[in-house]
Design an enzyme around this catalytic site. Structure first.
Site, short mmCIF file in Angstrom:
data_model
loop_
_atom_site.label_atom_id
_atom_site.label_comp_id
_atom_site.label_asym_id
_atom_site.label_seq_id
_atom_site.Cartn_x
_atom_site.Cartn_y
_atom_site.Cartn_z
N LYS A 16 147.02 40.61 109.35
CA LYS A 16 147.20 39.45 110.24
C LYS A 16 146.23 38.33 109.88
CE LYS A 16 146.32 41.95 113.95
NZ LYS A 16 146.11 43.26 113.31
N ARG A 67 147.49 41.88 122.92
CA ARG A 67 147.44 43.29 122.54
C ARG A 67 147.86 44.20 123.68
NH1 ARG A 67 143.02 42.40 118.28
NH2 ARG A 67 143.05 44.25 116.96
N ARG A 92 137.81 47.19 103.56
CA ARG A 92 137.71 45.78 103.99
C ARG A 92 136.26 45.28 103.93
NH1 ARG A 92 140.64 43.73 109.30
NH2 ARG A 92 139.48 45.39 110.33
N ARG A 135 132.55 45.71 108.59
CA ARG A 135 132.60 45.70 110.06
C ARG A 135 132.23 47.08 110.61
NH1 ARG A 135 138.21 42.79 111.80
NH2 ARG A 135 138.08 44.45 113.35
N ARG A 195 141.11 52.91 117.11
CA ARG A 195 141.87 51.65 117.13
C ARG A 195 143.36 51.89 116.89
NH1 ARG A 195 138.71 48.86 112.80
NH2 ARG A 195 140.07 47.06 112.99
P1 ADP Z 1 144.08 42.55 110.24
O1 ADP Z 1 143.64 41.14 110.53
O2 ADP Z 1 145.55 42.76 110.54
O3 ADP Z 1 143.23 43.61 110.86
P2 ADP Z 1 143.19 41.94 107.51
O4 ADP Z 1 143.91 40.67 107.21
O5 ADP Z 1 141.73 41.86 107.81
O6 ADP Z 1 143.97 42.77 108.67
O7 ADP Z 1 143.45 42.93 106.29
C1 ADP Z 1 142.87 44.23 106.28
C2 ADP Z 1 142.36 44.54 104.87
O8 ADP Z 1 143.47 44.65 103.98
C3 ADP Z 1 141.45 43.47 104.28
O9 ADP Z 1 140.50 44.13 103.47
C4 ADP Z 1 142.41 42.61 103.43
O10 ADP Z 1 141.74 42.00 102.34
C5 ADP Z 1 143.40 43.65 102.95
N1 ADP Z 1 144.76 43.14 102.82
C6 ADP Z 1 145.38 42.23 103.60
N2 ADP Z 1 146.66 42.06 103.19
C7 ADP Z 1 146.84 42.92 102.16
C8 ADP Z 1 147.96 43.24 101.30
N3 ADP Z 1 149.14 42.64 101.43
N4 ADP Z 1 147.77 44.18 100.35
C9 ADP Z 1 146.58 44.81 100.22
N5 ADP Z 1 145.50 44.55 100.97
C10 ADP Z 1 145.64 43.62 101.93
P1 AMP Z 2 140.42 42.37 115.26
O1 AMP Z 2 139.48 41.51 114.50
O2 AMP Z 2 141.68 41.66 115.67
O3 AMP Z 2 140.71 43.68 114.56
O4 AMP Z 2 139.68 42.73 116.63
C1 AMP Z 2 138.46 43.46 116.62
C2 AMP Z 2 138.23 44.08 117.98
O5 AMP Z 2 138.07 43.05 118.97
C3 AMP Z 2 139.36 44.96 118.53
O6 AMP Z 2 139.33 46.28 118.00
C4 AMP Z 2 139.06 44.91 120.02
O7 AMP Z 2 137.95 45.72 120.36
C5 AMP Z 2 138.63 43.46 120.22
N1 AMP Z 2 139.81 42.62 120.48
C6 AMP Z 2 140.32 41.65 119.67
N2 AMP Z 2 141.41 41.10 120.22
C7 AMP Z 2 141.60 41.72 121.41
C8 AMP Z 2 142.57 41.63 122.45
N3 AMP Z 2 143.59 40.77 122.36
N4 AMP Z 2 142.46 42.44 123.52
C9 AMP Z 2 141.44 43.32 123.63
N5 AMP Z 2 140.50 43.48 122.69
C10 AMP Z 2 140.57 42.70 121.58
#
Ligand code: ADP
Ligand code: AMP
Length: 215
Positions: free
Chosen positions: A13, A88, A122, A155, A166
């Site tokens: 995302k 969420r 990540r 993270r 999660r």
């Molecule tokens: P989210 O925001 O949904 O939690 P991220 O955008 O942070 O996910 O992506 C999670 C991990 O996967 C990061 O390390 C990112 O660089 C990697 N990533 C994102 N999209 C892809 C993809 N299409 N293929 C492989 N790795 C990806």
């Molecule tokens: P993310 O960066 O989107 O993976 O969010 C990291 C963490 O922030 C999540 O695992 C939750 O603990 C908190 N968080 C982010 N967005 C929300 C949401 N919409 N509702 C509740 N907790 C959230």
């Protein structure tokens, strides 16, 4: 246009929202980034959410809804936005419908084994919202963000126990939103597997098509 980027943790995302934000000049609003910024600044909200986030649990609805409401009221969000990580829960989705309804919800579909391999590799930028991966999306200079030059970090909630929690919370509290939006009629499923460039190429075309529809 107002897009929600939806999907499990690690679906991509944030990565896709960064691309879309630059392509369509829309603000990228990530609740995770807003919470992490509050934690870094040690604000009252940051102190309140730190242990919740580190454990991989969801922050309670009211605190999250208030944060998003305030952010979307800012001038740069007047002509549209990309929401990443919100809503969420059903309660959050209903609140968003009331205060600033989304046009489209993009559901990035990625299988569990791929999610786990993405989260375990990540690396996050400490200065902006870019995320990297040790294998799939390496920065040009090891440990340094391409976009802003800040150091990268792992993270706390990408540790194994927290990732497991999660994914469980996603299945029980967040995934029911798929049916909610399907019934509402604005859910768009997108294959989130494949390398980041390929996913972005197909997502960009889908967003252009949706924009032309003006839902
Ligand atoms: P989210 O925001 O949904 O939690 P991220 O955008 O942070 O996910 O992506 C999670 C991990 O996967 C990061 O390390 C990112 O660089 C990697 N990533 C994102 N999209 C892809 C993809 N299409 N293929 C492989 N790795 C990806
Ligand atoms: P993310 O960066 O989107 O993976 O969010 C990291 C963490 O922030 C999540 O695992 C939750 O603990 C908190 N968080 C982010 N967005 C929300 C949401 N919409 N509702 C509740 N907790 C959230």
């Amino acid at each position: 246009m107002r897009f929600v980027f939806f999907g499990p943790p690690g679906a991509g995302k944030g990565t896709m929202a960064v691309e879309a934000s630059s392509e369509f000049s829309l603000p990228h609003v990530s609740t995770g980034d807003l919470f992490r910024s509050a934690i870094r600044k040690r604000t009252p909200l940051g102190l309140y959410v730190k242990t919740i986030i580190d454990a991989g649990s969801l922050v309670p609805d009211q605190a999250t809804i208030d944060l998003v409401k305030e952010r979307l009221a800012q001038p740069d969000a007047r002509s549209g936005w990309l929401l990443d990580g919100f809503p969420r829960t059903i309660g959050q989705a209903q609140a968003l419908s009331d205060f600033c309804p989304e046009n489209w919800v993009i559901d990035l579909q990625v299988s569990d084994p791929v999610l786990i391999s993405r989260l375990s590799g990540r690396r996050m930028c400490s200065g902006c919202s870019h995320s990297y991966h040790m294998v799939f999306k390496q920065p040009k200079i090891d440990g340094v963000c391409d976009a802003c030059g800040s150091p990268l970090y792992i993270r706390d909630d990408d540790r194994e126990a927290s990732v497991r929690n999660r994914l469980l919370e996603y299945r029980s509290l967040t995934e029911p939103l798929v049916d909610y939006y399907r019934e509402k009629g604005n859910l768009v499923m997108v294959n989130g597997e494949g390398d980041p460039k390929a996913v972005w190429a197909s997502l960009k075309q889908i967003m252009l098509d949706l924009h032309a529809l003006k839902h």
